[in-house]
Design a protein around this motif. Structure first.
Motif, PDB file in Angstrom:
ATOM      1  N   ASP A 164     -22.926   1.734  11.652  1.00  0.00           N
ATOM      2  CA  ASP A 164     -23.643   0.473  11.838  1.00  0.00           C
ATOM      3  C   ASP A 164     -24.145   0.272  13.262  1.00  0.00           C
ATOM      4  OD1 ASP A 164     -23.280  -0.303   9.169  1.00  0.00           O
ATOM      5  OD2 ASP A 164     -21.290  -1.115   9.608  1.00  0.00           O
ATOM      6  N   ASP A 165     -24.164   1.334  14.040  1.00  0.00           N
ATOM      7  CA  ASP A 165     -24.628   1.204  15.422  1.00  0.00           C
ATOM      8  C   ASP A 165     -26.120   0.864  15.452  1.00  0.00           C
ATOM      9  OD1 ASP A 165     -23.901   2.023  18.450  1.00  0.00           O
ATOM     10  OD2 ASP A 165     -25.930   2.656  17.989  1.00  0.00           O
ATOM     11  N   GLN A 166     -26.454  -0.184  16.189  1.00  0.00           N
ATOM     12  CA  GLN A 166     -27.835  -0.684  16.226  1.00  0.00           C
ATOM     13  C   GLN A 166     -28.803   0.345  16.804  1.00  0.00           C
ATOM     14  OE1 GLN A 166     -29.222  -3.682  19.291  1.00  0.00           O
ATOM     15  NE2 GLN A 166     -28.981  -5.055  17.543  1.00  0.00           N
ATOM     16  N   GLU A 167     -28.454   0.910  17.953  1.00  0.00           N
ATOM     17  CA  GLU A 167     -29.356   1.847  18.624  1.00  0.00           C
ATOM     18  C   GLU A 167     -29.551   3.129  17.833  1.00  0.00           C
ATOM     19  OE1 GLU A 167     -29.934   4.093  22.942  1.00  0.00           O
ATOM     20  OE2 GLU A 167     -27.998   3.216  22.426  1.00  0.00           O
ATOM     21  N   TRP A 168     -28.439   3.678  17.305  1.00  0.00           N
ATOM     22  CA  TRP A 168     -28.554   4.947  16.566  1.00  0.00           C
ATOM     23  C   TRP A 168     -29.395   4.767  15.298  1.00  0.00           C
ATOM     24  CZ3 TRP A 168     -27.619   8.019  20.081  1.00  0.00           C
ATOM     25  CH2 TRP A 168     -26.459   8.039  20.852  1.00  0.00           C
ATOM     26  N   ASN A 169     -29.199   3.653  14.597  1.00  0.00           N
ATOM     27  CA  ASN A 169     -29.990   3.410  13.386  1.00  0.00           C
ATOM     28  C   ASN A 169     -31.472   3.261  13.708  1.00  0.00           C
ATOM     29  OD1 ASN A 169     -28.529   2.997  10.635  1.00  0.00           O
ATOM     30  ND2 ASN A 169     -27.106   2.178  12.153  1.00  0.00           N
ATOM     31  N   THR A 170     -31.774   2.587  14.819  1.00  0.00           N
ATOM     32  CA  THR A 170     -33.171   2.430  15.224  1.00  0.00           C
ATOM     33  C   THR A 170     -33.771   3.781  15.603  1.00  0.00           C
ATOM     34  OG1 THR A 170     -32.753   0.188  16.033  1.00  0.00           O
ATOM     35  CG2 THR A 170     -34.712   1.306  16.868  1.00  0.00           C
ATOM     36  N   GLY A 171     -33.014   4.572  16.356  1.00  0.00           N
ATOM     37  CA  GLY A 171     -33.501   5.888  16.760  1.00  0.00           C
ATOM     38  C   GLY A 171     -33.770   6.797  15.565  1.00  0.00           C
ATOM     39  N   LEU A 172     -32.845   6.807  14.603  1.00  0.00           N
ATOM     40  CA  LEU A 172     -33.039   7.630  13.403  1.00  0.00           C
ATOM     41  C   LEU A 172     -34.260   7.159  12.622  1.00  0.00           C
ATOM     42  CD1 LEU A 172     -32.089   9.884  11.516  1.00  0.00           C
ATOM     43  CD2 LEU A 172     -30.610   8.200  10.374  1.00  0.00           C
ATOM     44  N   ALA A 173     -34.450   5.841  12.538  1.00  0.00           N
ATOM     45  CA  ALA A 173     -35.611   5.294  11.820  1.00  0.00           C
ATOM     46  C   ALA A 173     -36.913   5.756  12.467  1.00  0.00           C
ATOM     47  CB  ALA A 173     -35.544   3.769  11.807  1.00  0.00           C
ATOM     48  N   PHE A 174     -36.968   5.706  13.798  1.00  0.00           N
ATOM     49  CA  PHE A 174     -38.186   6.114  14.503  1.00  0.00           C
ATOM     50  C   PHE A 174     -38.441   7.608  14.336  1.00  0.00           C
ATOM     51  CE2 PHE A 174     -38.323   2.478  17.884  1.00  0.00           C
ATOM     52  CZ  PHE A 174     -38.356   1.554  16.861  1.00  0.00           C
ATOM     53  N   ALA A 175     -37.372   8.402  14.385  1.00  0.00           N
ATOM     54  CA  ALA A 175     -37.521   9.854  14.225  1.00  0.00           C
ATOM     55  C   ALA A 175     -38.030  10.195  12.822  1.00  0.00           C
ATOM     56  CB  ALA A 175     -36.189  10.546  14.489  1.00  0.00           C
ATOM     57  N   LEU A 176     -37.473   9.551  11.807  1.00  0.00           N
ATOM     58  CA  LEU A 176     -37.920   9.792  10.434  1.00  0.00           C
ATOM     59  C   LEU A 176     -39.364   9.346  10.237  1.00  0.00           C
ATOM     60  CD1 LEU A 176     -34.743   8.665   8.434  1.00  0.00           C
ATOM     61  CD2 LEU A 176     -35.609  11.001   8.685  1.00  0.00           C
ATOM     62  N   PHE A 177     -39.733   8.216  10.839  1.00  0.00           N
ATOM     63  CA  PHE A 177     -41.113   7.724  10.742  1.00  0.00           C
ATOM     64  C   PHE A 177     -42.092   8.758  11.300  1.00  0.00           C
ATOM     65  CE2 PHE A 177     -44.754   5.697  12.769  1.00  0.00           C
ATOM     66  CZ  PHE A 177     -45.267   4.925  11.736  1.00  0.00           C
ATOM     67  N   ARG A 178     -41.779   9.296  12.458  1.00  0.00           N
ATOM     68  CA  ARG A 178     -42.692  10.262  13.088  1.00  0.00           C
ATOM     69  C   ARG A 178     -42.714  11.589  12.331  1.00  0.00           C
ATOM     70  NH1 ARG A 178     -41.935   9.163  19.610  1.00  0.00           N
ATOM     71  NH2 ARG A 178     -42.136   6.899  19.470  1.00  0.00           N
ATOM     72  N   LEU A 179     -41.561  12.032  11.874  1.00  0.00           N
ATOM     73  CA  LEU A 179     -41.521  13.290  11.119  1.00  0.00           C
ATOM     74  C   LEU A 179     -42.262  13.164   9.799  1.00  0.00           C
ATOM     75  CD1 LEU A 179     -37.843  14.411  11.788  1.00  0.00           C
ATOM     76  CD2 LEU A 179     -39.897  15.751  12.294  1.00  0.00           C
ATOM     77  N   GLU A 180     -42.114  12.034   9.149  1.00  0.00           N
ATOM     78  CA  GLU A 180     -42.806  11.826   7.879  1.00  0.00           C
ATOM     79  C   GLU A 180     -44.317  11.819   8.098  1.00  0.00           C
ATOM     80  OE1 GLU A 180     -42.390   8.211   4.967  1.00  0.00           O
ATOM     81  OE2 GLU A 180     -40.629   9.501   4.785  1.00  0.00           O
ATOM     82  N   ASN A 202     -36.319  -6.289  17.183  1.00  0.00           N
ATOM     83  CA  ASN A 202     -37.014  -5.111  17.705  1.00  0.00           C
ATOM     84  C   ASN A 202     -38.443  -5.088  17.162  1.00  0.00           C
ATOM     85  OD1 ASN A 202     -38.035  -2.297  17.868  1.00  0.00           O
ATOM     86  ND2 ASN A 202     -36.010  -1.836  18.661  1.00  0.00           N
ATOM     87  N   ALA A 203     -39.407  -5.350  18.032  1.00  0.00           N
ATOM     88  CA  ALA A 203     -40.806  -5.480  17.600  1.00  0.00           C
ATOM     89  C   ALA A 203     -41.371  -4.176  17.048  1.00  0.00           C
ATOM     90  CB  ALA A 203     -41.666  -5.964  18.764  1.00  0.00           C
ATOM     91  N   MET A 204     -40.949  -3.036  17.614  1.00  0.00           N
ATOM     92  CA  MET A 204     -41.527  -1.764  17.163  1.00  0.00           C
ATOM     93  C   MET A 204     -41.087  -1.410  15.741  1.00  0.00           C
ATOM     94  SD  MET A 204     -43.808   0.299  18.173  1.00  0.00           S
ATOM     95  CE  MET A 204     -43.922   0.129  19.946  1.00  0.00           C
TER      96      MET A 204
END
Length: 434
Positions: A162-178, A209-211
């Motif tokens: 449930d870590d806020q930063e790690w979940n956000t980072g994974l979301a951004f990485a998946l978005f870019r990879l997709e 988080n706006a992004m």
């Protein structure tokens, strides 16, 4: 001091960030523009920005500038000493590269002191602060390091789901990879997108988080869920009106929705806060151009003049970004300044070490200049061919191909041997596949 002492340091110099994998000019400009905007940075984000910029400066061969940025990183340090591990590591490496052995040793010792004060469970474990900075740096550096960034975020989440930063980072990485995997032709259904699932999870944990809102808005837009897309974009802009990245994303979305006046309002308001942003000037110019096209008045003197004005300003701020300058050459031509356009085209093609993608764009736009402004179809065809011969290094390849097809439709005799040229490309592709 041995080389092994440097290699065990976890910092930008040891994370495999190779300069041939990134657009250093783009990264330099992007970070500098972001740092120039007066806004509140949370925690140690500004320190990380200076660290990252210092490494980019080093890769560009300007170590004095790199050192200045690392000194700024120390000044921006907040929190406990663990936040300085990467900065000290970078300083040790940089001083070693510059031949300052004593200084390099002192920073190695500073890192060791922090390790002694804050030991990890095992020598191979990274402190959270270091692991975080490494993952975000990989994500920012290049599309070739997206997977590594995703793996670090995912691994970290195994310790704290449930870590806020790690979940956000994974979301951004998946978005870019997709985005890389899917491209422009095929779309992953909104309901089936792993990136969307993770973005929504991240939003629950980090609702301000706006992004995250921006990325969800883009996912909605790509799946024709435009009403939802607008909701996300409006929330993002309201949350972070001073965030240059957010503003640019929202304005580009508005442009796609053909709301050019709305986009210009957002961009010009941001320009007052970031007058030296070349990216802002380029996007503003684009909106004036598209607004004129929407009015079916491409040569509208006022809009064309404003477009040229912002392209010129952007070029002066970032001469290393070639594409807007190619657009500037075409706008000169539209303003009936053909000599000025020709001079700009020749100036750009003469630049040393022009990247293949930039050279391909040059051939396409110079071909357009010949075709639509000088009326020289033969010269245009030759440049479209030259652009295609550079292979699929950018989306300009398809534009060159489509331009040739249009010429072919107009001239059934195939005066310029376009069919033969297409056949030769097919033969080469088959040979390469064997």
């Amino acid at each position: 001091m041995s080389e092994e002492d440097l290699k065990i340091l976890s910092c930008h110099f040891t994370w495999g960030l190779e300069k041939e994998n990134a657009d250093l000019n783009f990264l330099d400009v992007k970070i500098c523009e972001r740092l120039a905007v007066q806004c509140e940075y949370k925690e140690n984000v500004q320190q990380r920005e200076y660290n990252f910029l210092a490494y980019i400066k080093h890769l560009q061969g300007v170590n004095d500038e790199a050192l200045k940025n690392l000194e700024l990183a120390i000044k921006e340090h907040t929190g406990d000493e663990k936040n300085l591990i990467v900065t000290y590591g970078n300083l040790a490496w940089l001083h070693s590269v510059m031949g300052n052995v004593a200084e390099a040793k002192s920073y190695v010792e500073k890192v060791k002191d922090i390790f002694r004060a804050f030991p990890t469970p095992s020598p191979t474990d990274l402190h959270r602060e270091v692991q975080s900075e490494k993952a975000w740096s990989l994500l920012k550096f290049s599309r070739k390091s997206y997977i590594r960034a995703k793996e670090i975020f995912f691994e970290a989440l195994q310790k704290d789901a449930d870590d806020q930063e790690w979940n956000t980072g994974l979301a951004f990485a998946l978005f870019r990879l997709e985005g890389l995997e899917v491209g422009e032709v095929r779309r992953v259904r909104f309901e089936e997108s792993p990136a969307v699932v993770q973005l929504k999870r991240a939003l629950k944990l980090h609702p301000d988080n706006a992004m995250i809102h921006v990325y969800l808005g883009l996912k909605c837009y790509k799946n024709t869920r435009n009403t939802e897309a607008w909701e996300y974009m409006r929330k993002a802009l309201k949350m972070a009106p001073d965030n240059l990245g957010v503003v640019l994303h929202v304005a580009k979305f508005m442009k796609k929705e053909q709301c050019y006046d709305m986009a210009l309002e957002v961009l010009l308001r941001m320009l007052r806060k970031a007058p030296d942003s070349s990216r802002l000037h380029h996007e503003i110019a684009n909106n004036y151009r598209w607004k004129a096209m929407q009015m079916k008045d491409t040569h509208n003197p006022r809009l064309l003049s404003l477009c040229i004005q912002h392209l010129e300003k952007g070029a002066s701020l970032n001469p290393g970004f070639i594409y807007p300058q190619l657009e500037l050459a075409l706008r000169y031509a539209e303003a009936k300044q053909s000599q000025k356009a020709e001079h700009k085209f020749q100036e750009l093609v003469a630049l040393p070490d022009l990247k293949p993608a930039d050279r391909q764009a040059w051939h396409r736009m110079y071909g357009d200049f010949h075709l639509y402004r000088l009326g020289s179809e033969a010269a245009a065809v030759e440049h479209y061919k030259q652009g295609m011969m550079l292979r699929r290094v950018s989306t300009e390849w398809n534009i060159c191909k489509n331009r040739l097809k249009k010429v072919l439709q107009r001239d059934r005799r195939d005066t310029y041997q376009i069919k033969k040229f297409f056949d030769s490309l097919k033969t080469e592709n088959l040979s390469a596949a064997e």
